[in-house]
Design a protein around this motif. Structure first.
Motif, PDB file in Angstrom:
ATOM      1  N   LEU A  67      -5.703  -3.499  -9.366  1.00  0.00           N
ATOM      2  CA  LEU A  67      -4.866  -3.652  -8.171  1.00  0.00           C
ATOM      3  C   LEU A  67      -5.702  -3.345  -6.945  1.00  0.00           C
ATOM      4  CD1 LEU A  67      -1.649  -1.621  -9.088  1.00  0.00           C
ATOM      5  CD2 LEU A  67      -1.759  -4.081  -8.790  1.00  0.00           C
ATOM      6  N   LEU A  68      -5.547  -4.143  -5.917  1.00  0.00           N
ATOM      7  CA  LEU A  68      -6.170  -3.877  -4.630  1.00  0.00           C
ATOM      8  C   LEU A  68      -5.075  -3.510  -3.649  1.00  0.00           C
ATOM      9  CD1 LEU A  68      -8.883  -4.134  -2.902  1.00  0.00           C
ATOM     10  CD2 LEU A  68      -7.807  -6.230  -2.064  1.00  0.00           C
ATOM     11  N   GLY A  69      -5.171  -2.315  -3.023  1.00  0.00           N
ATOM     12  CA  GLY A  69      -4.195  -1.883  -2.035  1.00  0.00           C
ATOM     13  C   GLY A  69      -4.707  -2.114  -0.623  1.00  0.00           C
ATOM     14  N   THR A  70      -3.797  -2.460   0.279  1.00  0.00           N
ATOM     15  CA  THR A  70      -4.145  -2.696   1.679  1.00  0.00           C
ATOM     16  C   THR A  70      -3.108  -2.021   2.560  1.00  0.00           C
ATOM     17  OG1 THR A  70      -5.174  -4.827   1.179  1.00  0.00           O
ATOM     18  CG2 THR A  70      -4.516  -4.455   3.454  1.00  0.00           C
ATOM     19  N   ALA A  71      -3.582  -1.305   3.583  1.00  0.00           N
ATOM     20  CA  ALA A  71      -2.687  -0.654   4.541  1.00  0.00           C
ATOM     21  C   ALA A  71      -2.448  -1.600   5.710  1.00  0.00           C
ATOM     22  CB  ALA A  71      -3.298   0.661   5.033  1.00  0.00           C
ATOM     23  N   GLU A  72      -1.182  -1.836   6.036  1.00  0.00           N
ATOM     24  CA  GLU A  72      -0.823  -2.741   7.116  1.00  0.00           C
ATOM     25  C   GLU A  72       0.264  -2.124   7.976  1.00  0.00           C
ATOM     26  OE1 GLU A  72       0.469  -6.242   5.077  1.00  0.00           O
ATOM     27  OE2 GLU A  72      -1.570  -7.040   4.883  1.00  0.00           O
TER      28      GLU A  72
ATOM     29  N   ARG B   6       8.550   0.363  13.740  1.00  0.00           N
ATOM     30  CA  ARG B   6       7.489   0.523  14.724  1.00  0.00           C
ATOM     31  C   ARG B   6       6.670   1.790  14.436  1.00  0.00           C
ATOM     32  NH1 ARG B   6       8.226   0.385  21.343  1.00  0.00           N
ATOM     33  NH2 ARG B   6       5.993   0.456  21.833  1.00  0.00           N
ATOM     34  N   GLY B   7       5.357   1.624  14.404  1.00  0.00           N
ATOM     35  CA  GLY B   7       4.474   2.761  14.182  1.00  0.00           C
ATOM     36  C   GLY B   7       4.276   3.133  12.727  1.00  0.00           C
ATOM     37  N   ALA B   8       5.024   2.505  11.816  1.00  0.00           N
ATOM     38  CA  ALA B   8       4.897   2.826  10.395  1.00  0.00           C
ATOM     39  C   ALA B   8       3.821   1.963   9.753  1.00  0.00           C
ATOM     40  CB  ALA B   8       6.228   2.620   9.683  1.00  0.00           C
ATOM     41  N   VAL B   9       3.297   2.459   8.638  1.00  0.00           N
ATOM     42  CA  VAL B   9       2.266   1.747   7.889  1.00  0.00           C
ATOM     43  C   VAL B   9       2.797   1.464   6.490  1.00  0.00           C
ATOM     44  CG1 VAL B   9      -0.094   1.831   7.001  1.00  0.00           C
ATOM     45  CG2 VAL B   9       0.457   2.906   9.200  1.00  0.00           C
ATOM     46  N   ALA B  10       2.637   0.233   6.049  1.00  0.00           N
ATOM     47  CA  ALA B  10       3.047  -0.155   4.703  1.00  0.00           C
ATOM     48  C   ALA B  10       1.806  -0.375   3.848  1.00  0.00           C
ATOM     49  CB  ALA B  10       3.880  -1.429   4.753  1.00  0.00           C
ATOM     50  N   ILE B  11       1.918  -0.049   2.551  1.00  0.00           N
ATOM     51  CA  ILE B  11       0.845  -0.293   1.604  1.00  0.00           C
ATOM     52  C   ILE B  11       1.301  -1.409   0.676  1.00  0.00           C
ATOM     53  CG2 ILE B  11      -0.656   0.668  -0.164  1.00  0.00           C
ATOM     54  CD1 ILE B  11      -0.992   1.992   2.565  1.00  0.00           C
ATOM     55  N   ARG B  12       0.569  -2.513   0.681  1.00  0.00           N
ATOM     56  CA  ARG B  12       0.878  -3.607  -0.238  1.00  0.00           C
ATOM     57  C   ARG B  12      -0.289  -3.781  -1.204  1.00  0.00           C
ATOM     58  NH1 ARG B  12      -2.034  -8.064   0.404  1.00  0.00           N
ATOM     59  NH2 ARG B  12      -3.084  -8.492   2.390  1.00  0.00           N
TER      60      ARG B  12
ATOM     61  N   GLY C   2       1.707  -7.295  -5.702  1.00  0.00           N
ATOM     62  CA  GLY C   2       3.058  -6.878  -5.359  1.00  0.00           C
ATOM     63  C   GLY C   2       3.523  -5.647  -6.104  1.00  0.00           C
ATOM     64  N   ALA C   3       2.752  -5.177  -7.096  1.00  0.00           N
ATOM     65  CA  ALA C   3       3.097  -3.946  -7.810  1.00  0.00           C
ATOM     66  C   ALA C   3       2.854  -2.743  -6.917  1.00  0.00           C
ATOM     67  CB  ALA C   3       2.259  -3.833  -9.083  1.00  0.00           C
ATOM     68  N   ALA C   4       3.455  -1.614  -7.264  1.00  0.00           N
ATOM     69  CA  ALA C   4       3.279  -0.396  -6.471  1.00  0.00           C
ATOM     70  C   ALA C   4       1.840   0.099  -6.578  1.00  0.00           C
ATOM     71  CB  ALA C   4       4.236   0.689  -6.959  1.00  0.00           C
ATOM     72  N   ALA C   5       1.272   0.489  -5.460  1.00  0.00           N
ATOM     73  CA  ALA C   5      -0.069   1.073  -5.464  1.00  0.00           C
ATOM     74  C   ALA C   5      -0.034   2.434  -6.150  1.00  0.00           C
ATOM     75  CB  ALA C   5      -0.582   1.223  -4.039  1.00  0.00           C
ATOM     76  N   TRP C   6      -1.125   2.798  -6.823  1.00  0.00           N
ATOM     77  CA  TRP C   6      -1.223   4.132  -7.399  1.00  0.00           C
ATOM     78  C   TRP C   6      -1.145   5.164  -6.267  1.00  0.00           C
ATOM     79  CZ3 TRP C   6      -5.422   4.423 -11.799  1.00  0.00           C
ATOM     80  CH2 TRP C   6      -5.085   3.495 -12.804  1.00  0.00           C
ATOM     81  N   PRO C   7      -0.540   6.331  -6.519  1.00  0.00           N
ATOM     82  CA  PRO C   7      -0.396   7.331  -5.452  1.00  0.00           C
ATOM     83  C   PRO C   7      -1.708   7.725  -4.792  1.00  0.00           C
ATOM     84  CG  PRO C   7       1.027   7.881  -7.291  1.00  0.00           C
ATOM     85  CD  PRO C   7       0.197   6.716  -7.738  1.00  0.00           C
ATOM     86  N   LYS C   8      -2.787   7.884  -5.572  1.00  0.00           N
ATOM     87  CA  LYS C   8      -4.068   8.291  -4.980  1.00  0.00           C
ATOM     88  C   LYS C   8      -4.602   7.222  -4.031  1.00  0.00           C
ATOM     89  CE  LYS C   8      -7.368   8.805  -8.049  1.00  0.00           C
ATOM     90  NZ  LYS C   8      -8.040   9.146  -9.324  1.00  0.00           N
ATOM     91  N   VAL C   9      -4.334   5.961  -4.326  1.00  0.00           N
ATOM     92  CA  VAL C   9      -4.751   4.872  -3.444  1.00  0.00           C
ATOM     93  C   VAL C   9      -3.839   4.809  -2.227  1.00  0.00           C
ATOM     94  CG1 VAL C   9      -5.033   2.372  -3.249  1.00  0.00           C
ATOM     95  CG2 VAL C   9      -5.788   3.555  -5.318  1.00  0.00           C
ATOM     96  N   ARG C  10      -2.548   4.838  -2.465  1.00  0.00           N
ATOM     97  CA  ARG C  10      -1.577   4.775  -1.353  1.00  0.00           C
ATOM     98  C   ARG C  10      -1.814   5.888  -0.346  1.00  0.00           C
ATOM     99  NH1 ARG C  10       3.636   6.588  -3.683  1.00  0.00           N
ATOM    100  NH2 ARG C  10       2.660   8.609  -3.236  1.00  0.00           N
TER     101      ARG C  10
END
Length: 284
Positions: free
Chosen positions: A154-159, A165-171, A175-183
Protein backbone atom coordinates in the motif's frame (compact mmCIF):
# COMPACT_ATOMS: atom_id res chain seq x y z
CA UNK A 1 13.43 -0.28 5.19
CA UNK A 2 10.24 -0.91 7.09
CA UNK A 3 8.90 2.61 7.24
CA UNK A 4 9.59 5.15 4.50
CA UNK A 5 8.12 8.66 4.66
CA UNK A 6 8.79 10.92 1.67
CA UNK A 7 8.33 14.57 0.87
CA UNK A 8 8.63 14.80 -2.93
CA UNK A 9 8.71 18.42 -4.16
CA UNK A 10 6.65 19.11 -1.04
CA UNK A 11 8.50 22.33 -0.15
CA UNK A 12 9.82 25.02 -2.52
CA UNK A 13 13.36 24.69 -1.14
CA UNK A 14 13.56 20.87 -1.13
CA UNK A 15 13.44 18.38 -3.99
CA UNK A 16 13.32 15.29 -1.77
CA UNK A 17 12.93 14.69 1.96
CA UNK A 18 13.18 11.14 3.33
CA UNK A 19 12.67 9.87 6.88
CA UNK A 20 12.99 6.09 7.12
CA UNK A 21 13.41 3.27 9.64
CA UNK A 22 14.98 -0.09 8.87
CA UNK A 23 13.68 -2.95 11.04
CA UNK A 24 15.65 -6.18 11.13
CA UNK A 25 16.76 -8.99 13.44
CA UNK A 26 19.43 -7.75 15.84
CA UNK A 27 21.69 -10.65 14.89
CA UNK A 28 21.74 -9.85 11.15
CA UNK A 29 25.17 -8.42 10.25
CA UNK A 30 25.04 -4.87 8.95
CA UNK A 31 27.32 -1.99 8.03
CA UNK A 32 26.03 1.50 8.71
CA UNK A 33 25.79 4.12 5.98
CA UNK A 34 29.12 4.91 4.33
CA UNK A 35 30.79 5.53 0.97
CA UNK A 36 31.29 2.19 -0.79
CA UNK A 37 34.88 1.76 -2.03
CA UNK A 38 33.87 -0.88 -4.61
CA UNK A 39 31.01 1.24 -6.01
CA UNK A 40 32.53 4.69 -6.48
CA UNK A 41 30.23 7.48 -5.37
CA UNK A 42 27.63 5.25 -3.67
CA UNK A 43 26.42 6.28 -0.21
CA UNK A 44 24.48 3.50 1.50
CA UNK A 45 24.32 1.02 4.33
CA UNK A 46 25.23 -2.59 3.57
CA UNK A 47 23.30 -5.73 4.41
CA UNK A 48 26.00 -8.33 5.10
CA UNK A 49 23.39 -11.02 5.70
CA UNK A 50 21.91 -10.91 2.19
CA UNK A 51 22.06 -14.10 0.17
CA UNK A 52 23.73 -14.25 -3.23
CA UNK A 53 26.88 -12.74 -4.72
CA UNK A 54 25.57 -9.16 -5.07
CA UNK A 55 25.79 -7.04 -1.91
CA UNK A 56 22.53 -5.47 -0.86
CA UNK A 57 21.30 -2.28 0.72
CA UNK A 58 17.99 -0.88 1.90
CA UNK A 59 18.53 2.78 0.98
CA UNK A 60 21.13 4.38 -1.24
CA UNK A 61 22.11 7.63 -2.92
CA UNK A 62 24.46 7.96 -5.90
CA UNK A 63 25.08 11.71 -6.18
CA UNK A 64 27.18 11.47 -9.35
CA UNK A 65 24.15 10.27 -11.34
CA UNK A 66 21.55 11.82 -8.99
CA UNK A 67 19.93 8.48 -8.26
CA UNK A 68 18.05 7.50 -5.10
CA UNK A 69 16.45 4.19 -4.19
CA UNK A 70 14.94 2.45 -1.20
CA UNK A 71 13.02 -0.77 -0.60
CA UNK A 72 10.83 -2.42 2.04
CA UNK A 73 9.68 -6.01 2.20
CA UNK A 74 5.98 -6.79 1.91
CA UNK A 75 5.17 -8.94 4.92
CA UNK A 76 3.92 -12.41 4.08
CA UNK A 77 5.50 -15.04 6.33
CA UNK A 78 3.77 -17.94 4.58
CA UNK A 79 5.01 -17.06 1.11
CA UNK A 80 8.72 -16.37 1.72
CA UNK A 81 10.92 -18.24 -0.74
CA UNK A 82 14.54 -18.81 0.38
CA UNK A 83 15.68 -19.13 -3.25
CA UNK A 84 14.36 -15.68 -4.25
CA UNK A 85 16.87 -13.00 -5.24
CA UNK A 86 17.80 -10.47 -2.54
CA UNK A 87 15.61 -7.37 -2.57
CA UNK A 88 18.64 -5.34 -1.54
CA UNK A 89 20.39 -6.38 -4.75
CA UNK A 90 17.47 -4.86 -6.64
CA UNK A 91 18.54 -1.44 -5.41
CA UNK A 92 22.10 -1.97 -6.56
CA UNK A 93 20.80 -2.88 -10.01
CA UNK A 94 19.10 0.49 -10.27
CA UNK A 95 21.73 2.65 -8.60
CA UNK A 96 24.58 1.22 -10.70
CA UNK A 97 22.58 0.74 -13.90
CA UNK A 98 21.65 2.84 -16.89
CA UNK A 99 17.84 2.61 -17.27
CA UNK A 100 15.87 5.54 -15.89
CA UNK A 101 13.36 4.98 -13.09
CA UNK A 102 10.31 4.33 -15.25
CA UNK A 103 12.06 1.86 -17.54
CA UNK A 104 13.65 0.15 -14.55
CA UNK A 105 10.44 -0.39 -12.56
CA UNK A 106 8.54 -1.55 -15.63
CA UNK A 107 11.27 -4.09 -16.30
CA UNK A 108 11.10 -5.32 -12.70
CA UNK A 109 7.30 -5.51 -12.90
CA UNK A 110 7.59 -7.90 -15.84
CA UNK A 111 9.12 -10.56 -13.53
CA UNK A 112 7.13 -10.28 -10.29
CA UNK A 113 8.13 -13.66 -8.87
CA UNK A 114 11.90 -13.19 -9.01
CA UNK A 115 11.76 -11.65 -5.53
CA UNK A 116 9.77 -12.05 -2.36
CA UNK A 117 7.27 -9.27 -1.77
CA UNK A 118 8.63 -5.70 -1.91
CA UNK A 119 7.87 -2.01 -2.20
CA UNK A 120 10.45 -0.27 -4.38
CA UNK A 121 11.05 3.48 -4.65
CA UNK A 122 13.45 4.75 -7.33
CA UNK A 123 14.21 8.26 -8.53
CA UNK A 124 16.55 10.20 -10.77
CA UNK A 125 15.46 13.31 -8.83
CA UNK A 126 13.42 14.38 -11.83
CA UNK A 127 10.71 11.77 -11.36
CA UNK A 128 9.91 9.41 -8.46
CA UNK A 129 8.40 5.95 -9.01
CA UNK A 130 6.87 3.30 -6.75
CA UNK A 131 6.26 -0.33 -7.54
CA UNK A 132 5.21 -3.30 -5.42
CA UNK A 133 5.22 -6.81 -6.84
CA UNK A 134 2.31 -7.58 -4.51
CA UNK A 135 0.08 -4.58 -5.28
CA UNK A 136 -1.61 -6.04 -8.34
CA UNK A 137 -1.21 -2.95 -10.51
CA UNK A 138 1.36 -1.24 -12.69
CA UNK A 139 4.21 0.94 -11.40
CA UNK A 140 3.12 4.41 -10.36
CA UNK A 141 4.83 7.77 -10.84
CA UNK A 142 4.35 9.80 -7.66
CA UNK A 143 3.00 13.32 -7.81
CA UNK A 144 4.44 16.14 -5.72
CA UNK A 145 3.39 15.68 -2.11
CA UNK A 146 3.92 13.57 1.01
CA UNK A 147 3.89 9.80 0.62
CA UNK A 148 4.61 6.82 2.86
CA UNK A 149 4.78 3.05 2.97
CA UNK A 150 5.65 0.22 5.29
CA UNK A 151 5.44 -3.57 4.92
CA UNK A 152 2.09 -3.76 3.16
CA UNK A 153 1.59 -3.41 -0.60
CA UNK A 154 0.00 0.00 0.00
CA UNK A 155 1.18 3.51 -0.78
CA UNK A 156 -0.21 6.24 1.50
CA UNK A 157 -0.49 9.90 0.51
CA UNK A 158 -1.37 12.89 2.68
CA UNK A 159 -3.73 15.36 1.01
CA UNK A 160 -5.77 18.38 2.01
CA UNK A 161 -9.27 17.19 2.89
CA UNK A 162 -11.73 18.98 0.59
CA UNK A 163 -14.53 18.34 3.05
CA UNK A 164 -12.98 20.08 6.05
CA UNK A 165 -10.92 23.25 5.87
CA UNK A 166 -7.42 22.81 7.27
CA UNK A 167 -7.79 19.04 7.67
CA UNK A 168 -5.53 16.44 6.09
CA UNK A 169 -6.77 13.15 4.66
CA UNK A 170 -4.67 10.03 4.14
CA UNK A 171 -5.57 7.99 1.07
CA UNK A 172 -3.95 4.87 -0.35
CA UNK A 173 -3.50 3.72 -3.91
CA UNK A 174 -6.01 0.88 -3.38
CA UNK A 175 -8.51 2.71 -1.19
CA UNK A 176 -7.76 0.44 1.80
CA UNK A 177 -7.00 1.99 5.18
CA UNK A 178 -3.39 3.04 5.65
CA UNK A 179 -1.46 1.28 8.41
CA UNK A 180 -1.42 3.43 11.58
CA UNK A 181 2.37 3.92 11.51
CA UNK A 182 2.12 5.23 7.95
CA UNK A 183 -0.98 7.35 8.56
CA UNK A 184 0.37 9.00 11.71
CA UNK A 185 3.89 9.20 10.30
CA UNK A 186 2.67 11.08 7.24
CA UNK A 187 0.83 13.62 9.39
CA UNK A 188 3.93 14.11 11.53
CA UNK A 189 6.24 14.42 8.52
CA UNK A 190 3.98 16.94 6.85
CA UNK A 191 3.96 19.06 10.01
CA UNK A 192 7.77 19.15 10.11
CA UNK A 193 8.03 20.02 6.42
CA UNK A 194 5.59 22.89 6.88
CA UNK A 195 7.09 24.26 10.12
CA UNK A 196 10.82 23.44 10.10
CA UNK A 197 11.96 21.64 6.94
CA UNK A 198 15.68 21.95 7.78
CA UNK A 199 15.36 20.47 11.28
CA UNK A 200 17.02 17.05 11.06
CA UNK A 201 16.34 16.37 14.76
CA UNK A 202 12.62 16.89 14.18
CA UNK A 203 12.59 14.18 11.50
CA UNK A 204 14.38 11.82 13.87
CA UNK A 205 11.67 12.56 16.44
CA UNK A 206 9.05 11.50 13.88
CA UNK A 207 10.88 8.19 13.42
CA UNK A 208 11.44 7.62 17.16
CA UNK A 209 7.75 7.28 18.09
CA UNK A 210 7.14 3.94 19.86
CA UNK A 211 3.35 4.17 20.09
CA UNK A 212 1.69 0.77 19.60
CA UNK A 213 -1.42 0.78 17.40
CA UNK A 214 -4.78 -0.27 18.91
CA UNK A 215 -5.71 -3.89 18.22
CA UNK A 216 -8.67 -2.89 16.05
CA UNK A 217 -6.32 -0.98 13.71
CA UNK A 218 -3.66 -3.66 13.34
CA UNK A 219 -3.11 -5.16 9.89
CA UNK A 220 -3.38 -8.93 9.51
CA UNK A 221 -0.20 -10.06 7.79
CA UNK A 222 0.20 -13.58 9.16
CA UNK A 223 2.17 -12.71 12.30
CA UNK A 224 0.98 -13.73 15.77
CA UNK A 225 -1.05 -10.94 17.38
CA UNK A 226 1.64 -10.12 19.94
CA UNK A 227 4.19 -9.61 17.14
CA UNK A 228 1.72 -7.63 15.05
CA UNK A 229 1.35 -5.24 17.99
CA UNK A 230 5.10 -4.91 18.50
CA UNK A 231 5.85 -4.02 14.87
CA UNK A 232 2.95 -1.59 14.57
CA UNK A 233 5.03 1.24 16.08
CA UNK A 234 7.09 3.56 13.90
CA UNK A 235 10.14 2.65 16.01
CA UNK A 236 10.13 -1.05 16.85
CA UNK A 237 11.88 -2.25 20.02
CA UNK A 238 11.00 -5.92 20.28
CA UNK A 239 13.13 -8.62 21.90
CA UNK A 240 14.74 -10.25 18.84
CA UNK A 241 13.83 -7.80 16.08
CA UNK A 242 13.52 -4.04 15.90
CA UNK A 243 14.59 -0.78 14.35
CA UNK A 244 18.28 -1.06 13.49
CA UNK A 245 18.70 2.39 11.96
CA UNK A 246 16.86 5.66 11.32
CA UNK A 247 17.85 7.70 8.28
CA UNK A 248 17.08 11.28 7.29
CA UNK A 249 17.91 12.57 3.80
CA UNK A 250 17.39 16.17 2.67
CA UNK A 251 18.06 17.13 -0.95
CA UNK A 252 17.65 20.84 -1.54
CA UNK A 253 16.71 22.57 -4.77
CA UNK A 254 20.19 24.12 -4.94
CA UNK A 255 21.66 20.60 -5.20
CA UNK A 256 23.12 20.38 -1.71
CA UNK A 257 22.22 17.35 0.35
CA UNK A 258 22.46 16.14 3.94
CA UNK A 259 22.20 12.55 5.13
CA UNK A 260 22.13 11.59 8.81
CA UNK A 261 21.75 8.13 10.27
CA UNK A 262 21.37 6.72 13.78
CA UNK A 263 22.05 3.03 14.44
CA UNK A 264 20.51 0.97 17.24
CA UNK A 265 21.03 -2.34 18.99
CA UNK A 266 18.69 -4.56 20.96
CA UNK A 267 15.55 -2.89 22.30
CA UNK A 268 16.51 0.40 20.65
CA UNK A 269 19.77 0.99 22.48
CA UNK A 270 21.77 3.73 20.64
CA UNK A 271 24.95 2.54 18.94
CA UNK A 272 26.26 5.04 16.41
CA UNK A 273 25.54 8.24 14.49
CA UNK A 274 26.95 9.31 11.14
CA UNK A 275 26.28 12.23 8.82
CA UNK A 276 27.30 13.22 5.30
CA UNK A 277 26.88 16.28 3.12
CA UNK A 278 27.59 17.13 -0.48
CA UNK A 279 26.25 18.55 -3.70
CA UNK A 280 24.75 17.00 -6.81
CA UNK A 281 23.59 18.36 -10.14
CA UNK A 282 19.81 18.22 -10.03
CA UNK A 283 17.79 17.80 -13.22
CA UNK A 284 15.93 21.03 -13.91
Amino acid sequence: MCLVLLGWRAHPDYRLIVAANRDEFYTRPTESMRWWPKVPGLLAGRDLGASGPVPGTWLGLLPTSHRFATVTNVRGPREVRPDARSRGALLLDYLRGEPGPEKFVRGVAAAPDEYNGFNLIVSDLDTLWWHSNRSGHAPLELAAGVHGLSNGALLGTAENDPGERGAVAIRTDSGAAAWPKVRDGLLALRSVIEAAPADVAAYFDVLADRTIAPDDELPHTGLPQVRERAVSARFVADTLHGTRCSTVLLIREDGTFTVAEKSFGALGSPEDEVSFAGRLNLPS
